[in-house]
Each structure stands twice: as structure tokens, then as C-alpha cells.
Motif scaffolding. Structure first.
Motif, PDB file in Angstrom:
ATOM      1  N   ARG A 135       0.822  -1.208   0.000  1.00  0.00           N
ATOM      2  CA  ARG A 135       0.000   0.000   0.000  1.00  0.00           C
ATOM      3  C   ARG A 135       0.860   1.264   0.000  1.00  0.00           C
ATOM      4  NH1 ARG A 135      -5.731  -0.715   0.576  1.00  0.00           N
ATOM      5  NH2 ARG A 135      -5.615   1.532   0.628  1.00  0.00           N
ATOM      6  N   ARG A 136       1.967   1.231   0.757  1.00  0.00           N
ATOM      7  CA  ARG A 136       2.800   2.422   0.897  1.00  0.00           C
ATOM      8  C   ARG A 136       3.688   2.639  -0.323  1.00  0.00           C
ATOM      9  NH1 ARG A 136       4.554   1.223   5.566  1.00  0.00           N
ATOM     10  NH2 ARG A 136       6.350   0.065   4.867  1.00  0.00           N
ATOM     11  N   LYS A 137       4.356   1.606  -0.785  1.00  0.00           N
ATOM     12  CA  LYS A 137       5.338   1.759  -1.860  1.00  0.00           C
ATOM     13  C   LYS A 137       4.719   1.694  -3.254  1.00  0.00           C
ATOM     14  CE  LYS A 137       8.968   1.934   0.777  1.00  0.00           C
ATOM     15  NZ  LYS A 137       9.693   3.150   0.964  1.00  0.00           N
ATOM     16  N   HIS A 138       3.717   0.864  -3.421  1.00  0.00           N
ATOM     17  CA  HIS A 138       3.160   0.648  -4.762  1.00  0.00           C
ATOM     18  C   HIS A 138       1.752   1.193  -4.932  1.00  0.00           C
ATOM     19  CE1 HIS A 138       6.597  -1.860  -5.636  1.00  0.00           C
ATOM     20  NE2 HIS A 138       6.394  -2.505  -4.514  1.00  0.00           N
ATOM     21  N   LYS A 139       1.176   1.731  -3.857  1.00  0.00           N
ATOM     22  CA  LYS A 139      -0.180   2.299  -3.887  1.00  0.00           C
ATOM     23  C   LYS A 139      -1.186   1.286  -4.438  1.00  0.00           C
ATOM     24  CE  LYS A 139       1.409   6.477  -2.906  1.00  0.00           C
ATOM     25  NZ  LYS A 139       2.197   6.409  -1.742  1.00  0.00           N
ATOM     26  N   SER A 140      -1.008   0.018  -4.084  1.00  0.00           N
ATOM     27  CA  SER A 140      -1.851  -1.042  -4.629  1.00  0.00           C
ATOM     28  C   SER A 140      -3.097  -1.236  -3.784  1.00  0.00           C
ATOM     29  CB  SER A 140      -1.083  -2.354  -4.699  1.00  0.00           C
ATOM     30  OG  SER A 140      -0.818  -2.823  -3.404  1.00  0.00           O
ATOM     31  N   LYS A 141      -4.137  -1.708  -4.448  1.00  0.00           N
ATOM     32  CA  LYS A 141      -5.385  -2.085  -3.796  1.00  0.00           C
ATOM     33  C   LYS A 141      -5.846  -3.373  -4.468  1.00  0.00           C
ATOM     34  CE  LYS A 141      -6.800   2.592  -2.755  1.00  0.00           C
ATOM     35  NZ  LYS A 141      -7.780   3.641  -2.965  1.00  0.00           N
ATOM     36  N   LEU A 142      -5.359  -4.491  -3.972  1.00  0.00           N
ATOM     37  CA  LEU A 142      -5.719  -5.767  -4.569  1.00  0.00           C
ATOM     38  C   LEU A 142      -7.145  -6.119  -4.184  1.00  0.00           C
ATOM     39  CD1 LEU A 142      -2.489  -7.849  -4.009  1.00  0.00           C
ATOM     40  CD2 LEU A 142      -3.204  -6.640  -6.036  1.00  0.00           C
ATOM     41  N   LYS A 143      -7.932  -6.449  -5.191  1.00  0.00           N
ATOM     42  CA  LYS A 143      -9.320  -6.805  -4.969  1.00  0.00           C
ATOM     43  C   LYS A 143      -9.669  -7.966  -5.885  1.00  0.00           C
ATOM     44  CE  LYS A 143     -10.601  -2.124  -3.815  1.00  0.00           C
ATOM     45  NZ  LYS A 143     -11.360  -0.951  -4.181  1.00  0.00           N
ATOM     46  N   VAL A 144     -10.674  -8.727  -5.489  1.00  0.00           N
ATOM     47  CA  VAL A 144     -11.122  -9.846  -6.305  1.00  0.00           C
ATOM     48  C   VAL A 144     -11.935  -9.292  -7.465  1.00  0.00           C
ATOM     49  CG1 VAL A 144     -12.493 -11.945  -6.315  1.00  0.00           C
ATOM     50  CG2 VAL A 144     -11.143 -11.361  -4.317  1.00  0.00           C
ATOM     51  N   ALA A 145     -11.612  -9.753  -8.667  1.00  0.00           N
ATOM     52  CA  ALA A 145     -12.300  -9.272  -9.859  1.00  0.00           C
ATOM     53  C   ALA A 145     -13.712  -9.845  -9.930  1.00  0.00           C
ATOM     54  CB  ALA A 145     -11.523  -9.677 -11.101  1.00  0.00           C
ATOM     55  N   ARG A 146     -14.630  -9.032 -10.389  1.00  0.00           N
ATOM     56  CA  ARG A 146     -16.012  -9.491 -10.563  1.00  0.00           C
ATOM     57  C   ARG A 146     -16.159 -10.137 -11.933  1.00  0.00           C
ATOM     58  NH1 ARG A 146     -18.466  -4.945  -7.229  1.00  0.00           N
ATOM     59  NH2 ARG A 146     -17.826  -5.741  -5.223  1.00  0.00           N
ATOM     60  N   LYS A 147     -17.299 -10.752 -12.178  1.00  0.00           N
ATOM     61  CA  LYS A 147     -17.483 -11.472 -13.433  1.00  0.00           C
ATOM     62  C   LYS A 147     -17.547 -10.538 -14.636  1.00  0.00           C
ATOM     63  CE  LYS A 147     -22.468 -11.733 -13.047  1.00  0.00           C
ATOM     64  NZ  LYS A 147     -23.630 -12.590 -13.046  1.00  0.00           N
ATOM     65  N   SER A 148     -17.736  -9.253 -14.440  1.00  0.00           N
ATOM     66  CA  SER A 148     -17.767  -8.313 -15.546  1.00  0.00           C
ATOM     67  C   SER A 148     -16.385  -7.711 -15.826  1.00  0.00           C
ATOM     68  CB  SER A 148     -18.768  -7.195 -15.251  1.00  0.00           C
ATOM     69  OG  SER A 148     -18.344  -6.490 -14.109  1.00  0.00           O
TER      70      SER A 148
END
Length: 163
Positions: A135-148
Motif C-alpha cells: 500500500r505504501r510503496k506501490h499504492k496497490s489495492k488488490l481486490k477480487v475481480a467481478r465477473k464483468s
């Protein structure tokens, strides 16, 4: 009744003033300034020095006790910051950067990323350290992809449709 200072300062005043001007942090400057006040004889009580420096009397008393035990070098050495050990190795950081910056990656959660690091690099990384780094270094927000999602599988989508 305030505690009178009975401490003998070994260093001369010129040395203390020179070290005061070279000191990088305000904490070490205040510690040296307390010694300067004692050496000059300006203040007789610890409470007066504490009030002048904007510190508590207990703090100044601790500084003077430390000076009497370990000397000037021990007093000016500041060891604050807590346990600042590295949790992620350099190889793990490089691996994380490659996986997060790869547009074709299939990682959908930090747990998957943690398991990949354990499999490929054989390192056990704490979840919160991994989460904070991403979150700090890569500003990532990993989330599970929806079917769309744009990477969805058309064959998998057929299962959700009515015949």
C-alpha cells in the motif's frame, strides 16, 4: 523542595558549546544545553533547567543520571526509534514490484501474494508487513475481480446465464 544539582561536569565550556553547535537533533541540543547551564553555574536546581528547556524535571534528572553513569558520549547518543528491523528482504521487494507492476498478473489478494512469496522465494513474510509495503510503496489495492471484469473467461460466464 527542588533537587539541587551536585554534578561535576568534566568537559570544558568551549567543548560543550562546540558540540552544541554541531548537534543535529533538538533532543541532543537540549541535553548539551543542560550541561552548559550547570557548567556556567546559571542554575542551581534541576527544576529551573527543566523549566528553561521546556522539559519535565524527571527528564532532566534522567539526563544528569545518565551523564554521571556513562559520560558525555553516552548522553548525546540518542537511541530512539524502537525495533526498526527490516521485515522484507530485497529479493522479496523486487519480486513484489514485478508481480504488482505486471499487467497480466492473476493475483487478486495479498494472501495469494504472500503464498507466492513463500513458494517461489521460500520466505515467510508477515501479512501486515506485506500489506503495508504494497500500500505504501506501490499504492496497490488488490481486490477480487467481478465477473464483468475485462479479463473474464467467456466459458465461465456461460455457467451464470440461464439456458
Amino acid at each position: 523542595m527542588p533537587k539541587k544539582i551536585t554534578l561535576l561536569i568534566v568537559e570544558d565550556l568551549e567543548f560543550l558549546l562546540r558540540e552544541y553547535s554541531k548537534s543535529p537533533s533538538s533532543l541532543s541540543k537540549d541535553r548539551i544545553k543542560a550541561l552548559i547551564y550547570i557548567k556556567q553555574g546559571k542554575y542551581v536546581f534541576q527544576s529551573d533547567i527543566a523549566q528553561k528547556l521546556g522539559r519535565t524535571e524527571k527528564t532532566v534528572r534522567g539526563w544528569l543520571q545518565k551523564y554521571s553513569q556513562v559520560g558525555f558520549s553516552g548522553l548525546t547518543a540518542i537511541k530512539s526509534g524502537g525495533n526498526n528491523t527490516k521485515v522484507l528482504s530485497d529479493s522479496a521487494k523486487v519480486f513484489i514490484a514485478e508481480k504488482l507492476n505486471d499487467p497480466t498478473t492473476t493475483i487478486t489478494s495479498y494472501i495469494e501474494l504472500k503464498l507466492l512469496i513463500a513458494q517461489e522465494l521460500e520466505e515467510i513474510v508477515p501479512y501486515f508487513a506485506l500489506y503495508a509495503h504494497c500500500r505504501r510503496k506501490h499504492k496497490s489495492k488488490l481486490k477480487v475481480a467481478r465477473k464483468s471484469h475485462y479479463k473474464k473467461d467467456p466459458k465461465a460466464e456461460e455457467l451464470f446465464k440461464k439456458p
